[in-house]
Enzyme design. Structure first.
Site, PDB file in Angstrom:
ATOM      1  N   THR A 158       6.427   0.652   1.973  1.00  0.00           N
ATOM      2  CA  THR A 158       7.440   1.461   2.660  1.00  0.00           C
ATOM      3  C   THR A 158       6.685   2.462   3.531  1.00  0.00           C
ATOM      4  O   THR A 158       5.990   3.340   3.003  1.00  0.00           O
ATOM      5  CB  THR A 158       8.321   2.222   1.650  1.00  0.00           C
ATOM      6  OG1 THR A 158       8.983   1.280   0.823  1.00  0.00           O
ATOM      7  CG2 THR A 158       9.361   3.062   2.382  1.00  0.00           C
TER       8      THR A 158
ATOM      9  N   LYS B 133       9.892  10.772  -0.659  1.00  0.00           N
ATOM     10  CA  LYS B 133       9.070  10.120   0.376  1.00  0.00           C
ATOM     11  C   LYS B 133       9.966   9.376   1.369  1.00  0.00           C
ATOM     12  O   LYS B 133       9.814   9.512   2.591  1.00  0.00           O
ATOM     13  CB  LYS B 133       8.094   9.126  -0.284  1.00  0.00           C
ATOM     14  CG  LYS B 133       7.349   8.259   0.718  1.00  0.00           C
ATOM     15  CD  LYS B 133       6.659   7.058   0.091  1.00  0.00           C
ATOM     16  CE  LYS B 133       6.209   6.102   1.190  1.00  0.00           C
ATOM     17  NZ  LYS B 133       5.542   4.912   0.704  1.00  0.00           N
TER      18      LYS B 133
ATOM     19  N   LYS C 150      15.373  -0.048   5.349  1.00  0.00           N
ATOM     20  CA  LYS C 150      14.999   0.526   4.043  1.00  0.00           C
ATOM     21  C   LYS C 150      15.278   2.032   4.003  1.00  0.00           C
ATOM     22  O   LYS C 150      15.889   2.541   3.064  1.00  0.00           O
ATOM     23  CB  LYS C 150      13.513   0.239   3.790  1.00  0.00           C
ATOM     24  CG  LYS C 150      12.841   1.086   2.748  1.00  0.00           C
ATOM     25  CD  LYS C 150      12.984   0.538   1.366  1.00  0.00           C
ATOM     26  CE  LYS C 150      12.375   1.519   0.362  1.00  0.00           C
ATOM     27  NZ  LYS C 150      12.580   1.120  -1.000  1.00  0.00           N
TER      28      LYS C 150
ATOM     29  N   LEU D 207       0.833  -1.200   0.000  1.00  0.00           N
ATOM     30  CA  LEU D 207       0.000   0.000   0.000  1.00  0.00           C
ATOM     31  C   LEU D 207       0.875   1.260   0.000  1.00  0.00           C
ATOM     32  O   LEU D 207       2.076   1.193   0.289  1.00  0.00           O
ATOM     33  CB  LEU D 207      -0.912  -0.034   1.232  1.00  0.00           C
ATOM     34  CG  LEU D 207      -1.912  -1.208   1.214  1.00  0.00           C
ATOM     35  CD1 LEU D 207      -2.459  -1.493   2.607  1.00  0.00           C
ATOM     36  CD2 LEU D 207      -3.045  -0.912   0.237  1.00  0.00           C
ATOM     37  N   PRO D 208       0.280   2.429  -0.269  1.00  0.00           N
ATOM     38  CA  PRO D 208       1.115   3.630  -0.440  1.00  0.00           C
ATOM     39  C   PRO D 208       1.879   4.075   0.811  1.00  0.00           C
ATOM     40  O   PRO D 208       3.078   4.323   0.734  1.00  0.00           O
ATOM     41  CB  PRO D 208       0.098   4.697  -0.870  1.00  0.00           C
ATOM     42  CG  PRO D 208      -1.034   3.934  -1.478  1.00  0.00           C
ATOM     43  CD  PRO D 208      -1.109   2.651  -0.702  1.00  0.00           C
TER      44      PRO D 208
HETATM   45  P1  NAD Z   1       0.809   2.470  -6.177  1.00  0.00           P
HETATM   46  O1  NAD Z   1       0.181   3.764  -5.795  1.00  0.00           O
HETATM   47  O2  NAD Z   1       1.058   2.173  -7.621  1.00  0.00           O
HETATM   48  O3  NAD Z   1      -0.040   1.241  -5.577  1.00  0.00           O
HETATM   49  C1  NAD Z   1      -0.717   1.273  -4.357  1.00  0.00           C
HETATM   50  C2  NAD Z   1      -2.036   0.550  -4.570  1.00  0.00           C
HETATM   51  O4  NAD Z   1      -2.725   0.470  -3.315  1.00  0.00           O
HETATM   52  C3  NAD Z   1      -2.977   1.273  -5.549  1.00  0.00           C
HETATM   53  O5  NAD Z   1      -3.336   0.397  -6.593  1.00  0.00           O
HETATM   54  C4  NAD Z   1      -4.166   1.668  -4.669  1.00  0.00           C
HETATM   55  O6  NAD Z   1      -5.398   1.632  -5.364  1.00  0.00           O
HETATM   56  C5  NAD Z   1      -4.099   0.617  -3.583  1.00  0.00           C
HETATM   57  N1  NAD Z   1      -4.786   0.999  -2.354  1.00  0.00           N
HETATM   58  C6  NAD Z   1      -4.672   2.134  -1.638  1.00  0.00           C
HETATM   59  N2  NAD Z   1      -5.469   2.110  -0.556  1.00  0.00           N
HETATM   60  C7  NAD Z   1      -6.099   0.896  -0.595  1.00  0.00           C
HETATM   61  C8  NAD Z   1      -7.054   0.267   0.249  1.00  0.00           C
HETATM   62  N3  NAD Z   1      -7.532   0.875   1.324  1.00  0.00           N
HETATM   63  N4  NAD Z   1      -7.494  -0.954  -0.096  1.00  0.00           N
HETATM   64  C9  NAD Z   1      -7.029  -1.570  -1.220  1.00  0.00           C
HETATM   65  N5  NAD Z   1      -6.118  -1.022  -2.054  1.00  0.00           N
HETATM   66  C10 NAD Z   1      -5.662   0.198  -1.735  1.00  0.00           C
HETATM   67  O7  NAD Z   1       2.189   2.406  -5.354  1.00  0.00           O
HETATM   68  P2  NAD Z   1       3.454   1.466  -5.650  1.00  0.00           P
HETATM   69  O8  NAD Z   1       4.410   2.163  -6.558  1.00  0.00           O
HETATM   70  O9  NAD Z   1       2.967   0.103  -5.990  1.00  0.00           O
HETATM   71  O10 NAD Z   1       4.136   1.460  -4.205  1.00  0.00           O
HETATM   72  C11 NAD Z   1       3.612   0.693  -3.130  1.00  0.00           C
HETATM   73  C12 NAD Z   1       4.585   0.787  -1.977  1.00  0.00           C
HETATM   74  O11 NAD Z   1       5.869   0.299  -2.395  1.00  0.00           O
HETATM   75  C13 NAD Z   1       4.814   2.206  -1.459  1.00  0.00           C
HETATM   76  O12 NAD Z   1       4.898   2.185  -0.069  1.00  0.00           O
HETATM   77  C14 NAD Z   1       6.138   2.603  -2.115  1.00  0.00           C
HETATM   78  O13 NAD Z   1       6.834   3.581  -1.356  1.00  0.00           O
HETATM   79  C15 NAD Z   1       6.862   1.280  -2.124  1.00  0.00           C
HETATM   80  N6  NAD Z   1       7.908   1.148  -3.137  1.00  0.00           N
HETATM   81  C16 NAD Z   1       7.670   1.555  -4.418  1.00  0.00           C
HETATM   82  C17 NAD Z   1       8.676   1.440  -5.384  1.00  0.00           C
HETATM   83  C18 NAD Z   1       8.452   1.867  -6.811  1.00  0.00           C
HETATM   84  O14 NAD Z   1       9.433   1.938  -7.571  1.00  0.00           O
HETATM   85  N7  NAD Z   1       7.209   2.146  -7.222  1.00  0.00           N
HETATM   86  C19 NAD Z   1       9.925   0.876  -5.027  1.00  0.00           C
HETATM   87  C20 NAD Z   1      10.123   0.431  -3.730  1.00  0.00           C
HETATM   88  C21 NAD Z   1       9.096   0.575  -2.789  1.00  0.00           C
END
Ligand code: NAD
Length: 297
Positions: free
Chosen positions: A93, A243, A168, A64-65
């Site tokens: 994260t 972030k 991390k 999740l975000p």
């Molecule tokens: P994203 O925004 O693409 O995905 C998050 C998903 O969570 C979305 O599809 C959203 O609809 C869903 N969501 C939010 N609230 C919800 C709820 N209450 N119930 C169900 N679904 C819900 O984000 P991401 O890029 O996939 O990143 C996710 C996590 O991974 C974050 O914490 C980010 O910091 C971490 N991260 C991302 C990357 C990257 O390169 N994108 C790399 C390392 C870590």
């Protein structure tokens, strides 16, 4: 194994499909219908809500975000829906304090929980080559390890609950600061009349070497292929680096840690994001720092 998966965005979407490829039965949920549809096209089953995704699951994975989403989803929807003893794995994260608090709530309900944030971006999530840094008890880690291995190339036990998040943000604080130092040095070398490739050849074999220089060089045409060679598109977005730096600085305040370089990196990435650079790869900050390279596509 029956796994409930919540959060099928850029990262979670690929991760859920790798669990399917690993032979797991994945019941998935995301608030975004298109994300859920993509996961189902790849072999997940759709649930109507988060609670339904985890009902009867032996393990739960969330991606999740941010901390507020993780706390709300676990406390309002998952804790009441999972069978006792279910293994809960949060790969988002988030801030260390929320990770610890949610894990304590899980333990009070007799669930094993680990925080397991990842290193590696969207391509690594899709390719199953993430690195997981895991916080939780040894018993919970032992249960989580084979599940995480289906989604990654390395699974490392960092310590007790919250330690995965601590590892991390400390790692990414190093990354943010070294990227900026690398950008500064490359820009200065160029201004001093040094050929950037020649400087790269020297620094990559001298004490200025770092991952930011030799695996992710921020100048196009120098070093191995990196987002700089693709117009700074793709890769790791500057907004996500910002972030992680904000999480690191907040944690540092809570721990009375002096983090002058991390704080400087946070301010510079904030300024870069404020000029519209947030969606670009984090190495694009070289253009913002030097003023000589384009920052807009
Ligand atoms: P994203 O925004 O693409 O995905 C998050 C998903 O969570 C979305 O599809 C959203 O609809 C869903 N969501 C939010 N609230 C919800 C709820 N209450 N119930 C169900 N679904 C819900 O984000 P991401 O890029 O996939 O990143 C996710 C996590 O991974 C974050 O914490 C980010 O910091 C971490 N991260 C991302 C990357 C990257 O390169 N994108 C790399 C390392 C870590």
């Amino acid at each position: 194994m029956k796994i409930g998966f919540v959060g099928l965005g850029n990262m979670g979407g690929g991760m859920a499909l790798n669990l399917v490829k690993g032979g797991h039965e994945v019941v998935a949920f995301d608030l975004a219908e298109d994300a859920l549809a993509r996961a189902c096209a790849g072999g997940c089953s759709a649930a109507a809500n988060a609670g339904a995704a985890v009902a009867g699951a032996e393990a739960v994975v969330t991606m999740l975000p941010a901390g507020r989403h993780v706390a709300a989803v676990y406390r309002d929807q998952l804790f009441g829906a999972v069978p006792a003893g279910t293994l809960l794995i949060d790969c988002s994260t988030i801030d260390v304090a929320t990770a610890k608090a949610v894990a304590a709530d899980a333990e009070a309900r007799s669930h094993a929980m680990v925080d397991a944030p990842v290193s590696g971006g969207i391509a690594a999530a899709a390719g199953g080559t993430l690195t997981f840094m895991v916080g939780g008890t040894s018993q919970a880690f032992a249960r989580a390890e084979p599940i995480l291995q289906a989604m990654g190339k390395a699974v490392i036990h960092a310590g007790e609950a919250g330690s995965g998040q601590a590892a991390k943000i400390c790692n990414n604080m190093v990354l943010g600061a070294t990227m900026i130092a690398t950008c500064e040095a490359l820009a200065l070398a160029r201004r001093l009349g040094l050929d950037p490739q020649r400087f790269y050849d020297i620094a990559s074999k001298a004490s200025g070497q770092s991952w930011s220089l030799t695996s992710y060089c921020p100048l196009p045409g120098v070093g191995p292929e990196s987002p700089a060679d693709r117009g700074y598109e793709g890769g790791f977005a500057a907004a996500l680096m910002l972030k992680d730096l904000k999480l690191a600085i907040a944690a540092a305040h809570g721990a009375d840690a002096a983090v002058p370089m991390g704080s400087a990196a946070e301010s510079l990435y904030q300024a870069f994001a404020n000029t519209g650079g947030g969606a670009r790869d984090f190495s694009a900050i070289i253009g913002f720092l030097d003023g000589t390279l384009p920052t807009a596509p």
